[in-house]
Design a protein around this motif. Sequence first.
Motif: not given
Length: 197
Positions: A27-28, A30-36
């Motif tokens: 999940s972390s 994936s969240t970093n992917f979204i932020k990027n």
Amino acid sequence: MAKVALPFLLLSILGLVGVALGATSSSSSSTNFIKNKCSATQYPALCVKSLSAYANKINQSPQQLAQAALAVSLASAKSTKAFVTKLYRPKGLKPREIQALNDCKEEIDDTVSRLSKSADELKRAGQARSKEFKWRISNVETWVSAAITDDNTCTDGFAGRALDGKVKASIRAQFVNVVQCTSNALALINQYASTKH
């Protein structure tokens, strides 16, 4: 019997902790992917906020990210359509407000239609081969861009001081959100398209 159960219980607990940590890590990331990916949009904070709830579904997939962004945009447009419909009560409105609301109703209807078509086309694009993919993505980009134009046209109809007031402020707030979500979706669709070239 108790001696056998204790090691089994400890192993079970350790296994559950390991699964939980693995899910958190996934999940972390994936969240970093979204932020990027959202950092390249025009409204990155809104992008991250609106898409983080979909992190597990997106799972570092540019296609899933673009589809989620388009779904968020469509949901915002549908909510705005319901808002405009509810707000439209000719009694107590100025004639120019009535005309501007009529125009907004048409524009948001077009936006919902274009974004719905775009969501379907984006799904088809994900299954298409190179040449067909480019054609389908081009359709999506055109329709999403047109949706942004539709929404801006609505807010332009409330230009000028004669229409200042609660109706103008509430319409503007609703449509600004749709435009920003749709702009972010278009940026993420463009990113997805660039990964397939």
